[in-house]
Motif scaffolding. Structure first.
Motif, short mmCIF file in Angstrom:
data_model
loop_
_atom_site.label_atom_id
_atom_site.label_comp_id
_atom_site.label_asym_id
_atom_site.label_seq_id
_atom_site.Cartn_x
_atom_site.Cartn_y
_atom_site.Cartn_z
N GLU A 244 0.84 -1.21 0.00
CA GLU A 244 0.00 0.00 0.00
C GLU A 244 0.87 1.26 0.00
N GLU A 245 1.92 1.22 0.84
CA GLU A 245 2.86 2.34 0.91
C GLU A 245 3.55 2.51 -0.46
N ALA A 246 3.93 1.39 -1.08
CA ALA A 246 4.59 1.44 -2.39
C ALA A 246 3.66 2.06 -3.44
N ARG A 247 2.37 1.70 -3.39
CA ARG A 247 1.40 2.27 -4.35
C ARG A 247 1.28 3.78 -4.16
N GLU A 248 1.17 4.19 -2.88
CA GLU A 248 0.99 5.62 -2.57
C GLU A 248 2.21 6.42 -3.04
N ILE A 249 3.40 5.92 -2.72
CA ILE A 249 4.64 6.61 -3.12
C ILE A 249 4.73 6.70 -4.64
N THR A 250 4.42 5.59 -5.32
CA THR A 250 4.56 5.54 -6.79
C THR A 250 3.59 6.48 -7.48
N PHE A 251 2.37 6.59 -6.94
CA PHE A 251 1.39 7.49 -7.57
C PHE A 251 1.70 8.95 -7.27
N ASN A 252 2.44 9.20 -6.18
CA ASN A 252 2.90 10.58 -5.92
C ASN A 252 4.06 10.94 -6.82
N ASN A 253 5.02 10.00 -6.98
CA ASN A 253 6.23 10.28 -7.76
C ASN A 253 6.85 8.96 -8.23
N LEU A 254 6.85 8.77 -9.54
CA LEU A 254 7.29 7.50 -10.14
C LEU A 254 8.72 7.13 -9.72
N ALA A 255 9.62 8.07 -9.76
CA ALA A 255 11.04 7.79 -9.43
C ALA A 255 11.20 7.40 -7.96
N ASP A 256 10.39 7.99 -7.09
CA ASP A 256 10.44 7.60 -5.67
C ASP A 256 9.97 6.15 -5.50
N GLY A 257 9.00 5.74 -6.31
CA GLY A 257 8.56 4.34 -6.31
C GLY A 257 9.69 3.41 -6.74
N VAL A 258 10.41 3.80 -7.78
CA VAL A 258 11.55 2.99 -8.26
C VAL A 258 12.56 2.81 -7.13
N ALA A 259 12.88 3.89 -6.43
CA ALA A 259 13.84 3.82 -5.32
C ALA A 259 13.32 2.89 -4.21
N TYR A 260 12.04 3.01 -3.89
CA TYR A 260 11.43 2.17 -2.84
C TYR A 260 11.55 0.69 -3.19
N GLN A 261 11.12 0.35 -4.41
CA GLN A 261 11.19 -1.08 -4.81
C GLN A 261 12.63 -1.58 -4.82
N THR A 262 13.54 -0.79 -5.38
CA THR A 262 14.93 -1.21 -5.53
C THR A 262 15.54 -1.52 -4.17
N LYS A 263 15.30 -0.64 -3.21
CA LYS A 263 15.84 -0.83 -1.87
C LYS A 263 15.24 -2.07 -1.20
#
Ligand code: GDP
Ligand code: FE
Ligand code: FE
Ligand code: FE
Length: 197
Positions: free
Chosen positions: A149-168
């Motif tokens: 859920e957190e990943a979805r929220e971050i990604t819909f706010n900012n795509l690159a922040d989602g990439v960083a979240y998943q990668t980490k």
């Protein structure tokens, strides 16, 4: 649902769906349909062509159920990095599988092919479409890991922040499970997560 213009694949969406249904298990087939939907939503939000996102989302796991020998043959035929031989389907279905999408489904668009190639490991440079496929695979509505859920929220706010979240989080998981890390996964981490370079 989209009607394809054949700009990206010489098939109608219905013909592509039929090929995917034959190539994949039922649960994997349903996953690619959900990735398509999520990729289209992210494309609309990020001003990327929805048809391109649809083709990429549908095709991203096309090679997932292929036998190891199919990948090993292609690694030799195209003289790909021998290091690939130390990995398996988890890395091969994207890193090598994009060639099957090109050869067997007739996709020629380089951005779509790269989005398939990089969907598992990411890459230091990722176009908007590559980021979208990487993220749609992670947050499609059938995923239910802690933090999705957190990943979805971050990604819909900012795509690159989602990439960083998943990668980490993926790297943390791989290390905790004692899995071998493909070097490109580390390169992605250094580029997208570690802000010091
Ligand atoms: P899926 O095809 O929709 O299941 O998802 P992905 O293509 O994103 O990931 C396939 C598998 O590859 C997952 O189990 C990931 O954890 C795994 N994976 C991602 N990066 C690496 C890596 O660097 N090394 C290894 N060994 N596995 C990885
Ligand atoms: Fe995959
Ligand atoms: Fe993924
Ligand atoms: Fe997938």
């Amino acid at each position: 649902e989209l009607t394809y213009t054949n700009k990206y694949i010489p098939l109608s969406r219905e013909e592509l769906i039929e090929k995917l249904n034959n190539a994949l298990t039922q649960s994997r087939f349903e996953h690619v349909l959900r990735v398509e939907q999520m990729a289209i939503e992210l494309a609309k939000k990020n001003e990327v062509d929805a048809e391109k996102a649809s083709v990429a989302g549908l095709c991203h796991d096309y090679a997932k159920q292929r036998p190891d020998d199919d990948f090993i043959q292609l690694i030799k035929k195209y003289r790909l990095d021998d290091l690939l031989l130390q990995y398996g389907n988890a890395i091969w279905h994207g890193e090598v599988g994009y060639l099957m999408v090109q050869n067997e489904l007739g996709v020629t668009d380089i951005d779509i092919l790269n989005s398939i190639k990089h969907h598992t490991t990411g890459a230091t440079y990722m176009s908007k479409l590559e980021q979208i496929v990487y993220m749609a695979d992670y947050i499609e509505m059938g995923r239910d890991f802690p933090g999705v859920e957190e990943a979805r929220e971050i990604t819909f706010n900012n795509l690159a922040d989602g990439v960083a979240y998943q990668t980490k989080h993926t790297l943390q998981y791989l290390i905790s499970a004692n899995k071998p890390i493909y070097p490109k996964t580390i390169d992605t981490y250094n580029e997208w997560v570690n802000g010091s370079n």
